[in-house]
Design a protein around this motif. Structure first.
Motif, PDB file in Angstrom:
ATOM      1  N   ALA A 114      32.195  19.644  14.735  1.00 45.16           N
ATOM      2  CA  ALA A 114      33.567  19.431  14.258  1.00 45.16           C
ATOM      3  C   ALA A 114      33.561  18.884  12.839  1.00 45.16           C
ATOM      4  O   ALA A 114      34.365  19.308  11.996  1.00 45.16           O
ATOM      5  CB  ALA A 114      34.319  18.492  15.197  1.00 45.16           C
ATOM      6  N   GLU A 115      32.659  17.963  12.546  1.00 42.79           N
ATOM      7  CA  GLU A 115      32.549  17.402  11.189  1.00 42.79           C
ATOM      8  C   GLU A 115      32.154  18.473  10.176  1.00 42.79           C
ATOM      9  O   GLU A 115      32.645  18.476   9.049  1.00 42.79           O
ATOM     10  CB  GLU A 115      31.519  16.266  11.154  1.00 42.79           C
ATOM     11  N   LEU A 116      31.249  19.361  10.580  1.00 46.50           N
ATOM     12  CA  LEU A 116      30.760  20.391   9.667  1.00 46.50           C
ATOM     13  C   LEU A 116      31.631  21.648   9.654  1.00 46.50           C
ATOM     14  O   LEU A 116      31.499  22.476   8.755  1.00 46.50           O
ATOM     15  CB  LEU A 116      29.324  20.791  10.036  1.00 46.50           C
ATOM     16  N   GLY A 117      32.473  21.798  10.671  1.00 52.14           N
ATOM     17  CA  GLY A 117      33.307  22.999  10.756  1.00 52.14           C
ATOM     18  C   GLY A 117      32.518  24.248  11.126  1.00 52.14           C
ATOM     19  O   GLY A 117      32.821  25.341  10.656  1.00 52.14           O
ATOM     20  N   ILE A 118      31.473  24.062  11.956  1.00 53.65           N
ATOM     21  CA  ILE A 118      30.666  25.192  12.407  1.00 53.65           C
ATOM     22  C   ILE A 118      30.639  25.205  13.934  1.00 53.65           C
ATOM     23  O   ILE A 118      30.927  24.189  14.575  1.00 53.65           O
ATOM     24  CB  ILE A 118      29.226  25.141  11.836  1.00 53.65           C
ATOM     25  N   PRO A 119      30.265  26.338  14.536  1.00 56.33           N
ATOM     26  CA  PRO A 119      30.205  26.387  16.000  1.00 56.33           C
ATOM     27  C   PRO A 119      28.952  25.705  16.543  1.00 56.33           C
ATOM     28  O   PRO A 119      27.983  25.471  15.818  1.00 56.33           O
ATOM     29  CB  PRO A 119      30.168  27.887  16.297  1.00 56.33           C
ATOM     30  N   TYR A 120      28.999  25.421  17.844  1.00 58.63           N
ATOM     31  CA  TYR A 120      27.798  24.967  18.531  1.00 58.63           C
ATOM     32  C   TYR A 120      27.626  25.787  19.796  1.00 58.63           C
ATOM     33  O   TYR A 120      28.579  26.325  20.347  1.00 58.63           O
ATOM     34  CB  TYR A 120      27.816  23.466  18.824  1.00 58.63           C
ATOM     35  N   VAL A 121      26.377  25.897  20.215  1.00 53.32           N
ATOM     36  CA  VAL A 121      25.994  26.634  21.413  1.00 53.32           C
ATOM     37  C   VAL A 121      25.231  25.663  22.287  1.00 53.32           C
ATOM     38  O   VAL A 121      24.400  24.911  21.789  1.00 53.32           O
ATOM     39  CB  VAL A 121      25.077  27.831  21.055  1.00 53.32           C
ATOM     40  N   TYR A 122      25.524  25.677  23.589  1.00 51.11           N
ATOM     41  CA  TYR A 122      24.701  24.866  24.463  1.00 51.11           C
ATOM     42  C   TYR A 122      23.964  25.752  25.458  1.00 51.11           C
ATOM     43  O   TYR A 122      24.516  26.699  25.999  1.00 51.11           O
ATOM     44  CB  TYR A 122      25.494  23.765  25.166  1.00 51.11           C
ATOM     45  N   ALA A 123      22.684  25.440  25.620  1.00 52.24           N
ATOM     46  CA  ALA A 123      21.855  26.140  26.599  1.00 52.24           C
ATOM     47  C   ALA A 123      22.243  25.629  27.970  1.00 52.24           C
ATOM     48  O   ALA A 123      22.421  24.427  28.173  1.00 52.24           O
ATOM     49  CB  ALA A 123      20.379  25.864  26.334  1.00 52.24           C
ATOM     50  N   LYS A 124      22.396  26.557  28.894  1.00 51.36           N
ATOM     51  CA  LYS A 124      22.738  26.186  30.262  1.00 51.36           C
ATOM     52  C   LYS A 124      21.464  25.909  31.039  1.00 51.36           C
ATOM     53  O   LYS A 124      20.448  26.576  30.847  1.00 51.36           O
ATOM     54  CB  LYS A 124      23.548  27.300  30.916  1.00 51.36           C
ATOM     55  N   LYS A 125      21.531  24.906  31.918  1.00 53.19           N
ATOM     56  CA  LYS A 125      20.379  24.543  32.736  1.00 53.19           C
ATOM     57  C   LYS A 125      20.514  25.162  34.118  1.00 53.19           C
ATOM     58  O   LYS A 125      21.579  25.131  34.724  1.00 53.19           O
ATOM     59  CB  LYS A 125      20.283  23.021  32.873  1.00 53.19           C
ATOM     60  N   TYR A 126      19.406  25.711  34.573  1.00 57.68           N
ATOM     61  CA  TYR A 126      19.338  26.286  35.911  1.00 57.68           C
ATOM     62  C   TYR A 126      18.076  25.773  36.584  1.00 57.68           C
ATOM     63  O   TYR A 126      17.062  25.554  35.925  1.00 57.68           O
ATOM     64  CB  TYR A 126      19.259  27.817  35.854  1.00 57.68           C
ATOM     65  N   VAL A 127      18.121  25.601  37.890  1.00 56.73           N
ATOM     66  CA  VAL A 127      16.930  25.258  38.649  1.00 56.73           C
ATOM     67  C   VAL A 127      16.433  26.549  39.276  1.00 56.73           C
ATOM     68  O   VAL A 127      17.194  27.278  39.900  1.00 56.73           O
ATOM     69  CB  VAL A 127      17.244  24.203  39.730  1.00 56.73           C
TER      70      VAL A 127
END
Length: 186
Positions: free
Chosen positions: A68-81
């Motif tokens: 939000a501060e940089l004005g760029i997107p973020y991606v989060y890796a999803k965790k699976y067992v």
């Protein structure tokens, strides 16, 4: 409240685990997170990232605040067992903290080849999750500009493990010891 004050006044120690779940990675204090976002963004400004990559769930608040501060997107890796058969970039990660193994996955369409990626997470200890994120970014054809952490356990091998792979490492706060069941900061 800023991050350092929150660490000094509201963290606790249980064995080798630093508990910050009252302000950072379970219940999230918006004032602490605003400080984290500003400080991470300041550390990243000259590196010009296109996207931030993190792992669910505890990496999401600092990644979101920085993005939000940089004005760029973020991606989060999803965790699976367990194993998966999805069309993703994936790595297996062991967590000594939780005593489990899990798989982190990023859908192939959310990272573009040539993008500059900053990896962000809440804690640096062994560096396993961050290494998996950096590897995923590189497999996607991205350039890793560095790995950035809210808190580092400076007495562990995480930094050395990541730097040995050529990735820049930055932490906002460094814990130097847990002597006497207390968090000691650099």
């Amino acid at each position: 409240m800023d991050l350092r004050t929150a660490l000094e006044e509201h963290s606790s120690v249980s064995g080798s685990i630093v508990k910050v779940d009252g302000f950072l990675n379970h219940r999230v204090d918006p004032l602490v997170m605003a400080d984290v976002g500003r400080r991470l963004a300041a550390a990243l400004t000259t590196l010009d990232p296109d996207v931030i990559l993190t792992a669910e769930a505890s990496g999401i608040p600092p990644a979101a605040a920085c993005a939000a501060e940089l004005g760029i997107p973020y991606v989060y890796a999803k965790k699976y067992v367990g194993p998966g058969h999805r069309y993703t970039f994936a790595r297996e990660v062991s967590s000594p903290t939780k005593g489990t193994e899990y798989r982190v996955e990023v859908a192939r369409h959310v990272l573009g080849a040539g993008e500059r990626v900053a990896v962000i997470d809440d804690f640096l200890a062994g560096g396993r999750t961050a290494a998996a994120m950096c590897e995923i970014a590189e497999e996607a054809g991205c350039a890793v500009v560095g790995a950035f952490f809210v808190i580092e356990k400076g007495f562990t091998a995480g930094r050395a493990n990541l730097e040995a792979r050529g990735w820049q490492v930055t932490a906002l706060e460094t814990i130097t010891s847990l002597d006497g069941g207390t968090v000691h900061l650099a």
